[in-house]
Design an enzyme around this catalytic site. Structure first.
Site, short mmCIF file in Angstrom:
data_model
loop_
_atom_site.label_atom_id
_atom_site.label_comp_id
_atom_site.label_asym_id
_atom_site.label_seq_id
_atom_site.Cartn_x
_atom_site.Cartn_y
_atom_site.Cartn_z
N LYS A 195 -6.24 6.08 0.59
CA LYS A 195 -6.19 4.64 0.38
C LYS A 195 -6.13 3.92 1.73
O LYS A 195 -5.48 4.39 2.67
CB LYS A 195 -4.96 4.31 -0.47
CG LYS A 195 -4.76 2.88 -0.87
CD LYS A 195 -3.49 2.80 -1.70
CE LYS A 195 -3.19 1.38 -2.15
NZ LYS A 195 -1.94 1.35 -2.95
N SER A 200 0.85 1.96 -9.09
CA SER A 200 -0.40 2.03 -8.34
C SER A 200 -1.05 3.38 -8.15
O SER A 200 -2.19 3.43 -7.69
CB SER A 200 -0.19 1.37 -6.98
OG SER A 200 0.18 0.03 -7.11
N SER A 217 -2.78 -0.46 -7.37
CA SER A 217 -3.48 -0.79 -6.15
C SER A 217 -4.31 0.36 -5.59
O SER A 217 -5.09 0.15 -4.66
CB SER A 217 -2.48 -1.26 -5.10
OG SER A 217 -1.54 -0.26 -4.78
#
Length: 468
Positions: free
Chosen positions: A80, A179, A155
């Site tokens: 990420k 997330s 996320s």
């Protein structure tokens, strides 16, 4: 075989590399080709690591020289774009950090590389890792590979989409409230939010509020998640929350001769849940019973007394706003929706903050009581399958709720620090994945990985792959 390498999990790729049936160069190139073929539609990838192929060539040379090989030798992984990567931009989903290139890897990335993993790419996220849809002003919106009109969540939505679509076999995400587990549910992959502090957050932003942030592995198989967790866990001497070392093996269960005891619930205490999701949770519980697991419906009264989402909101806003304010000072024109929303929220009063702290303690006590009698808990991850882009109101089982309610079953584990695993066990009428969440006692990741491996072996959706 090179045309299908992107469909294999990390463990199988590592074995093929060790046995010299495929080379790291073939594996990395297959995933780069897959990125080139499908990412224009999915938009999960922010930056491809420029040295990925050179790293693969070095890994191939090590194999041919007979050097000792790590458990992920030559296997690509993604991370990420809030997780620092040395020499590769980490831009945090915001033009404010455009081109920001760290000098050092985050601890989690360094440990993946130390095991032989090759950083392939960075993946998309919402601005500052803060929302349930992965969309931002810098790299745009990610789409769900099962239905491009739907979100892969947030996320860690870009990470989940990349893994689900075969652009990566294994990756790293972060989790504040939902997330890694929510995006896994929306894309049908597997992810683990470990016990708070099991994996250091060093080199990941934002750190505030530190007590709620986690980093965890995401993959398409339970064994990959277990392997990655075993490599990631343990103190690094920098994150003071990371104090307990430990490995997690898929086959490891409670050290007892008695049968496993597992409860299942979909509420109350989580908010409304779609009947299709309820049916999937019940089916997972019934499947466990076929292995001799003692399974029964349960309730946790503490979740009914204190709604964890409300507790979380009263605690995290007061702690997170200063980090957002500092990051955006002088760059107000480059903020996207969620940074603006966060900074517009009223501060929590000190009385409410203290009350929320006490409620968090009651929630921890409630789970402690539950885990004195049970080994694991099965719940939903999300109350609905992946939704269409831009939706902020949902009608769920006859009730209208706002988008924050999608976190109803995940955020209790951030408030309490408990580990939770998200894995697919169903499919909606519209063809979207439905995951279940396995919850364990603190530091009992081995137990939920064991339960997950049982469910995976009888999963009705084993081997499904998006048609993209």
């Amino acid at each position: 075989m090179s045309d299908s390498l992107f469909r294999l999990d990390a463990a199988q790729l590592a074995e093929l590399i060790r046995s010299r049936e495929v080379s790291p160069v073939e594996v990395v190139q297959a995933h780069l080709d897959r990125i080139g073929g499908v990412d224009p539609q999915v938009n999960a990838i922010v930056t491809v690591a420029p040295d990925a192929l050179n790293a693969a060539k070095a890994a191939e040379a090590a194999v041919m020289a007979g050097e000792p090989l790590g458990p992920l030798h030559g296997v690509p992984f993604t991370a990420k774009d809030s997780i620092d990567t040395a020499g590769v931009p980490t831009q945090r989903g915001s033009p404010i950090f455009r081109g920001r290139t760290p000098a050092r890897d985050a601890t989690s990335v360094a440990r993946m590389k130390a095991a032989g993993g090759i950083l392939l790419a960075k993946t998309n996220l919402p601005e500052f890792s803060y929302w349930i849809e992965s969309d931002n002003l810098l790299s745009g919106r990610s789409n769900n590979p099962w239905d491009l009109a739907r979100t892969p969540g947030g996320s860690s939505g870009g990470e989940a989409a990349a893994i689900a679509a075969g652009m990566s076999p294994l990756g790293l995400g972060t989790d504040l409230a939902i997330s890694v587990r929510g995006p896994a549910a929306q894309t049908g992959i597997t992810s683990l939010k470990p016990t708070h502090g099991r994996v250091p957050m060093t080199g990941i932003w934002p750190r505030a509020p530190r007590r709620f942030w986690h980093v965890g592995p995401m993959a398409r198989s339970v064994r990959d998640v277990a392997l990655a967790f075993s490599l990631l866990a343990g103190p690094d001497g920098q994150d003071a929350f990371a104090t307990i070392a430990g490995r997690a093996e898929v086959g490891a269960g409670p050290q007892s001769d008695r049968p496993l005891r597992v409860g299942w619930m979909v509420g109350p205490g989580f908010g409304p849940v779609d009947p299709e999701v309820v049916a999937t949770v019940r089916a997972a519980a019934e499947a466990l019973a076929t292995f001799g697991v003692q399974v029964e419906p349960v309730g946790i009264p503490a979740l009914e007394r204190d709604f964890a989402l409300d507790v979380f909101n009263r605690l995290h806003v007061m702690e997170m706003k200063p980090a957002f304010r500092e990051a955006t000072r002088g760059h107000e024109g480059e903020m996207y929706r969620m940074a603006k929303t966060m900074l517009s929220l009223p501060d929590t009063s000190m009385a409410d903050f203290i009350d929320a702290e006490q409620a968090a303690e009651r929630l921890r006590d409630g789970y402690a009581d539950y885990f004195s009698r049970f080994d694991a808990l099965i719940t939903q991850v999300l109350p609905i399958p992946a939704h269409h882009h831009g939706a902020d109101k949902f009608a769920i089982d006859g009730q209208e709720v706002d988008a924050t309610y999608l976190q109803g079953a995940t955020v209790p584990l951030n408030v309490t620090g408990l580990p939770g695993l998200s894995m697919r066990f169903g499919t909606s009428r519209s063809g979207m994945p439905i995951n279940v969440q396995l919850v364990g006692a603190w530091h009992a990741e081995a137990t939920i990985l064991h339960v997950a491996s049982l469910l995976e072996s009888v999963s009705p959706v084993q081997g499904l792959f998006p048609n993209i």
